[in-house]
Design an enzyme around this catalytic site. Structure first.
Site, mmCIF file in Angstrom:
data_model
loop_
_atom_site.group_PDB
_atom_site.id
_atom_site.type_symbol
_atom_site.label_atom_id
_atom_site.label_comp_id
_atom_site.label_asym_id
_atom_site.label_seq_id
_atom_site.Cartn_x
_atom_site.Cartn_y
_atom_site.Cartn_z
ATOM 1 N N TYR A 44 1.150 -1.480 -0.363
ATOM 2 C CA TYR A 44 -0.212 -0.075 -0.389
ATOM 3 C C TYR A 44 1.090 0.984 -0.110
ATOM 4 O O TYR A 44 2.045 1.496 -0.788
ATOM 5 C CB TYR A 44 -1.315 0.087 0.798
ATOM 6 C CG TYR A 44 -2.286 0.852 1.330
ATOM 7 C CD1 TYR A 44 -2.820 0.772 -0.230
ATOM 8 C CD2 TYR A 44 -2.785 1.959 1.502
ATOM 9 C CE1 TYR A 44 -3.608 1.961 -0.585
ATOM 10 C CE2 TYR A 44 -3.578 2.127 1.910
ATOM 11 C CZ TYR A 44 -4.495 2.570 0.793
ATOM 12 O OH TYR A 44 -5.549 3.625 0.513
ATOM 13 N N LYS A 99 -19.145 -20.814 -11.862
ATOM 14 C CA LYS A 99 -18.411 -20.760 -13.270
ATOM 15 C C LYS A 99 -16.647 -19.932 -12.856
ATOM 16 O O LYS A 99 -15.714 -20.469 -13.583
ATOM 17 C CB LYS A 99 -19.001 -19.195 -14.578
ATOM 18 C CG LYS A 99 -20.610 -19.560 -14.627
ATOM 19 C CD LYS A 99 -19.843 -20.966 -15.827
ATOM 20 C CE LYS A 99 -19.753 -19.632 -17.179
ATOM 21 N NZ LYS A 99 -19.760 -21.089 -18.528
ATOM 22 N N ALA A 202 -29.278 -18.069 -27.724
ATOM 23 C CA ALA A 202 -27.957 -17.391 -27.781
ATOM 24 C C ALA A 202 -27.703 -18.534 -28.949
ATOM 25 O O ALA A 202 -26.559 -19.207 -29.779
ATOM 26 C CB ALA A 202 -27.460 -17.147 -26.870
ATOM 27 N N ALA A 203 -27.467 -20.061 -27.859
ATOM 28 C CA ALA A 203 -26.393 -21.423 -28.569
ATOM 29 C C ALA A 203 -27.188 -21.841 -29.430
ATOM 30 O O ALA A 203 -26.469 -22.460 -30.224
ATOM 31 C CB ALA A 203 -27.003 -22.716 -27.144
#
Length: 409
Positions: A44, A99, A202-203
């Protein structure tokens, strides 16, 4: 134990997994020591001023002095979560955490999940643009069509880091690799196969684009309102190029004689009545999670000549994005790519397809409790826990990024 009991048991175990010993699947840990006054002065003030000045003078130095180069934002507005629909950003958080966990587990990429309560597509675009400088890549997730197309396209234009909608391109990469292998086993060629895609979100659209690149000659799609036909006037600009079916065609006709049926929709979207009318030795990918479009056990009983894949990890031939996005981003980050382009996607397809033909190491067999596993109807795509994926896929993606001119190094 009946199916209902198994589902209840899975639900209890899943909730316990997410709750204990502490809620969630992620936590942040420091990568540098901070135990002494000297450490504090470097981490820092006053020492941190040195990298600040360096980055202000040359923004590329952020890759040298911060975690940007190995950090991905997993971003969703929660409008199309798994096969569960528009559950909202907060309910989508377990998926986004998952994810991020997979990014770390499979490709050693740090990822933050960011759930955005966006008013509309433009709001989401502005939010992601505003937070993008701190990241090496953006993974868009579970955003409903057609907004997902608009969001990805706008962000790719605005940002100089990879912006990748996994539901589109990640799915398309895995399907492309698995389908090439499955068709070879079935003695068929993609160029002459009739491909029926049930689901045009989308897929579905991304898979259709990928299969066209790979040489598919006949691709038909359907959505919740029916087959994408030439006479439909309710289609978006993204759907129109795939509205090639004759006027009046219905789903049963679209599926009749199909060599390949790909489901990227919801449970029940592929009717059992269609199975007898498929071509000889068909390939059926039922990829909705957690419940496939058609029961795999039913397919095995009615069409024993079929190769079937699902998105589930508890069944053979898991065609799931976990095989793609960690390694696509690993390759993109390794070469500091400005985008993930078509050449990189095709390199991933090729790497996955070729790896499935290699002998499976003993440690992978042990991880899955298998005595043997070899290229064939029950093994058309590598297992997610195969450590060779990083070399076969990520290295190929990085090489393609450099060769295609989108790499910074």
């Amino acid at each position: 134990m009946g199916e209902g009991d198994r589902q209840d048991d899975l639900r209890r175990r899943a909730l316990a997994y997410h709750a204990l010993p502490q809620p969630g699947k992620l936590r942040v840990e420091p990568s540098k020591p901070c135990a002494t006054q000297e450490d504090l002065s470097l981490a820092y003030t006053p020492g941190v001023a040195a990298p600040v000045r360096a980055i202000a003078a040359d923004p590329e130095c952020a890759y040298d002095y911060t975690g940007k180069g190995n950090l991905v934002a997993v971003i969703s507005n929660g409008t199309a979560v798994l096969g569960l629909g528009n559950v909202g950003p907060l309910a989508g958080k377990p998926v986004m955490e998952g994810k991020a966990l997979l990014f770390k587990r499979f490709a050693d990429i740090d990822a933050f999940d960011i759930e955005v309560d966006a008013r509309d597509a433009e709001h989401l675009i502005d939010v992601v643009t505003a937070i993008a400088p701190g990241f090496g890549g953006i993974n868009l997730e579970d955003i409903a069509a057609p907004d997902c197309f608009r969001v990805e396209s706008a962000l790719q234009e605005r940002l100089d880091i990879p912006v990748f909608h996994d539901d589109q391109h990640g799915t398309a990469v895995i399907v492309g690799a698995a389908l090439q292998n499955a068709l070879e086993i079935q003695g068929k060629a993609l160029a002459s196969a009739k491909v029926a895609i049930v689901g045009a979100g989308a897929a579905g659209l991304a898979i259709a684009r990928m299969l066209r690149r790979l040489g598919a000659g006949q691709i038909l799609l359907s959505d919740k309102d029916g087959v994408l036909r030439r006479d439909r006037r309710d289609l978006s600009p993204w759907h129109t190029p795939f509205a090639v079916a004759p006027a009046g065609m219905v789903l049963a006709e679209m599926l009749a004689g199909a060599d390949v049926v790909i489901g990227v929709s919801v449970r029940g979207a592929i009717p059992a009545e269609a199975l007898p009318g498929l071509a000889r030795n068909p390939v059926i990918f039922a990829l909705a999670n957690p419940d496939p479009e058609i029961d795999p056990a039913l397919v095995r009983r009615l069409r024993p000549d079929a190769i079937i894949a699902t998105g589930r990890s508890d069944l053979p031939n898991q065609v799931n994005n976990v095989l793609g996005f960690p390694f696509l981003f690993r390759g993109a980050l390794d070469c500091r790519a400005r985008q993930i382009n078509e050449a990189m996607l095709l390199a991933a397809v090729d790497g996955l397809a070729r790896l499935a033909r290699e002998p499976v190491p003993d440690e992978i067999l042990a991880a899955y409790g298998m005595q043997e596993c070899r290229f064939g109807p029950q093994y058309i795509i590598p297992k997610p826990l195969d450590l060779r994926l990083r070399h076969w896929v990520a290295d190929a993606v990085a090489a393609a990024g450099r060769a295609s001119g989108v790499a910074r190094r």
